[in-house]
Every structure is written in C-alpha cells, then in structure tokens.
Motif scaffolding. Sequence first.
Motif, short mmCIF file in Angstrom:
data_model
loop_
_atom_site.label_atom_id
_atom_site.label_comp_id
_atom_site.label_asym_id
_atom_site.label_seq_id
_atom_site.Cartn_x
_atom_site.Cartn_y
_atom_site.Cartn_z
N HIS A 313 51.82 44.40 35.54
CA HIS A 313 51.62 45.35 36.66
C HIS A 313 52.02 44.70 37.99
N ASP A 314 52.95 43.75 37.90
CA ASP A 314 53.54 43.09 39.08
C ASP A 314 52.54 42.21 39.83
N GLY A 315 51.51 41.76 39.17
CA GLY A 315 50.58 40.84 39.80
C GLY A 315 51.19 39.46 39.95
N GLN A 316 50.82 38.76 41.00
CA GLN A 316 51.31 37.41 41.22
C GLN A 316 50.55 36.42 40.35
N ASP A 317 51.06 35.20 40.27
CA ASP A 317 50.32 34.16 39.55
C ASP A 317 48.98 33.91 40.23
N PHE A 318 48.02 33.50 39.43
CA PHE A 318 46.67 33.28 39.95
C PHE A 318 46.66 32.15 40.99
N GLU A 319 45.80 32.33 41.98
CA GLU A 319 45.40 31.23 42.84
C GLU A 319 43.99 30.84 42.43
N TRP A 320 43.81 29.59 42.02
CA TRP A 320 42.56 29.17 41.39
C TRP A 320 41.57 28.62 42.40
N ALA A 321 40.32 28.89 42.15
CA ALA A 321 39.21 28.26 42.88
C ALA A 321 38.34 27.61 41.82
N SER A 322 38.63 26.38 41.51
CA SER A 322 37.99 25.73 40.36
C SER A 322 36.76 24.92 40.72
#
Length: 474
Positions: A313-322
């Motif tokens: 659905h054209d989502g970008q790669d995740f930005e993680w908060a680990s």
Amino acid sequence: MNAPLPSQLMPKLEPRNAPPELIEALKARFGDRCSVAQAVREQHGRDESPFDVPPPDAVVFAESTEEVAEVVKLANRYAVPVIPFGVGSSLEGHLLAVQGGISIDLSRMNKVLSVNAEDLTVTVQAGVTRTQLNNEIRHTGLFFPIDPGADATIGGMSATRASGTNAVRYGTMRENVLGLTVVTAGGEILRTGTRAKKSSAGYDLTRLFVGSEGTLGVMTEITVRLYPQPEAISAAICSFPTLEGAVRTTIQLIQMGVPIARCELLDTNAVRALNRYDKLTLLEGPMLLMEFHGTPGSVREQAEMVQEIAREHDGQDFEWASTPEERTRLWTARHRALFAALQMKPGCRAVTTDACVPISRLAECLLETAAEADAAGLPYFIVGHVGDGNFHVGYLIDPARPEERELAETLNRQVVSRAIRLEGTCTGEHGIGLHKMDFLLDEAGAGAVALMRSIKQALDPKNIMNPGKIFTWQ
C-alpha cells in the motif's frame, strides 16, 4: 438540518441541590474533607467536554468504601445526587453535577490492596491510576495493559469501559475487570465476581456495573487481570502517501491475524501538530505507529509481515524505536495529540468524535469522514486505535463563534450516523455521558434504552446516582 449546540443538548432537569442540613451532616462527619469552597467545587464540576454546568454543592474526599457508603446513605436520605470523581479526564460530561449534589472524590483511595502474581490478578482501590499501578507491580514482571492515554483512575476506566492503544491485543476494561466492590444507591456494599478465570454463577453483575458511568453505584475496589511483561518490545512508524494506504494496511494485518500489540493512526494534521508541539521530525503525512510484543523471534516475524503488507500500500520502510526511551517518547507524543492540535489554533477547543466500526468497514467510514471534514473547511485532526476499528476526529473550534461549534456538532452527528449505518457504534471507548444520549437512542433503539432505564430505576429508585447521564429518567 443544523445540529444542536452542547447547551441545547443538556437535559432539562430540575435542580436537587443539597439542603443545608445535609451539608452540615457531612461537615460534622468528615471535617475538612468535606469542602464547599468555590475553587474545589469548580474543579470537580469540569471535565474535557464542551458543557458548561454549575459545580456540585459540596465535595467529599472519601478514604474507604465504608466512608463512600456513609456519604451515599446521607444523600439517599435527602434524595440528593452523588457523582463519583476520579481525576476529571472524562470527555463526555460524565462527572458534571447537572442537578447539583455531592461529588465524591475517590483520589485518596489510592492503595494497591493485593497483588496475586501467581494468578495474574491485582485488587486496587478505585483512585489508583494506571501509571501508579504499573509502577507498583513492575517488580513482579507483570503489567496492566489498558492505556487510554490520560492517566485515569482504574475506577474511572471501569466506569466508562475504557480501552486505548493496547486494546487490539489485550482487550478493554470489559475483558479485564474480574470483580468489583460497589456501593449501591441505598448505601449497601456489594461485591461482584471472583478472582477465578471464569464463572457461571448467576447474573454477571460485574459486567453490569462496568461501563455504567456511575449511574448504578460507586465502584470503590476493582480486581483486574495482569499480563507478563513481554520478553521483547519493538515500536515502529510507517508513513504513507495517502490516508487510504494506512487504513488498508491496518485492515489487512488484522484480517491476517497478525498479533500486533498497538496500531495507531495519525493523519497529516496530527503529525504536523506533534512535530511542532514535541519538536519531532516525523515525515508529515498519514502514519501508522505500531508496537510488537513477544519473543525476539516472534517480534521480528510480526514486523517483517507488517512491513511487507505496508509496502503493498506504498508504505515506506519502518523507522524503528527500539530503546525504551525512544518508545516512550513516541507514545508520549501520541498521547499528547489532542494538546498538540489545540496549539495549532490558539484559544480553540476540540469537539471530538469516538466512532468504532467493524474492521472491514473502517476504510469506508474513515475516508468519507475525512473528505467531509475537508469540504467543511473547519480545522481538524484524526487519530485512532485503528486496529480496533476505532478512530477520533477532533474539530478545532473558536468557543466565541457559535457557528463553528454548530458546524462541528453537525459533522460529529454525520460521523456517528455513518458508523451506525455501517453496524458500528457512536462510542468505542469514551462513553455516553451527556453528549451522546441521542446517539445511544439512534444506535440501540427505544426498546433497549427503555430496558436500561428500567434497570436503573430498579437499582436506584430515587435517581441519585449520577443522574442525567446515558439516558433520561422518564
């Protein structure tokens, strides 16, 4: 048709103010814990709703179930309303003294009474807040997951059947309250439920009181479920070019049974407000804020599956908060979305919706709502616990301009009508209070509301328990 203003939505109720002899009896019994000071009364006569109502006649700060029972017995003798008060974070006018009466402040009833870690349960007094509870049980390796955003009391959360960001995995207060101690309208102390995982013993009185908004009794002690703290937790944000892409991603991951713990939607307006308020640098577009709980392997597997769905659905790669600090910062920002949005229009107030629909109808409901808000031209923002099909629209209005409030109420009614048409509800978690009494009638029908009224009249024949909420007495 123009929607009524909040002042026009108020039920026409005769005042039943506390007589001097009742005030004197309360002062004699409770001393300086019974206050008639204007500032104290006004503090207990306001919540986050758009209603303007005179404050209660007096405030009693109770410290035990027995003291609550004493107040209720005195109020019952004079047929004067009693209104439970936690921290005042309700949104629909639940705690307003629409007929006058006595506000019972439960905030001093803030003890964790018993922790049964082996059975995954805890019993608390009603004034314990969710943050306090989690801090006090942290050493057990357990946690209480219901997270409505505000640091509400467990009693208030039970009264409104609250849920919040974790409900997609852990359920709402309905599923997590096992037992109650309740003071009835006659001042009798009842105990409902047990710590057993299930029961078939008679009527389910616990579920009757949970969600009753203080109209059937005052909850003073609550036994709730606890859960093991996950071995691994990861949070991620994913931005989308369109609101539809974010919503379609949510629908697909829920339908595929991905055991995601949190799935929150923020529209472009909400993200922009958070960036300014919390000095973040989030991409200003529709966004999903997600959290995964489990073992390291299962968390990784869940995240990979969701990221794959998002890309469709054209989502970008995740930005993680680990790290815990990064996750806390993100979720704190999410919980402050309302306050952030209010800063976008200084001096404004928000009229908020609380619709919830079956997950398969979420895109239709939410996208039509957003298009309607855009066409109306009123500033707004959308956030939602979309994993449950629950979303909120905040319409930002100038309180000095009645036409803006009227437009917001019109839009609110259209959202509710759409949700009901799609087999959803007018309130996923805020409750009915004053603001949604007409909506309940539309949703449940006259027969169901009449049955609710008959239960209220049987348990509270003098109508002293938080009157004027949920439905009319007659």
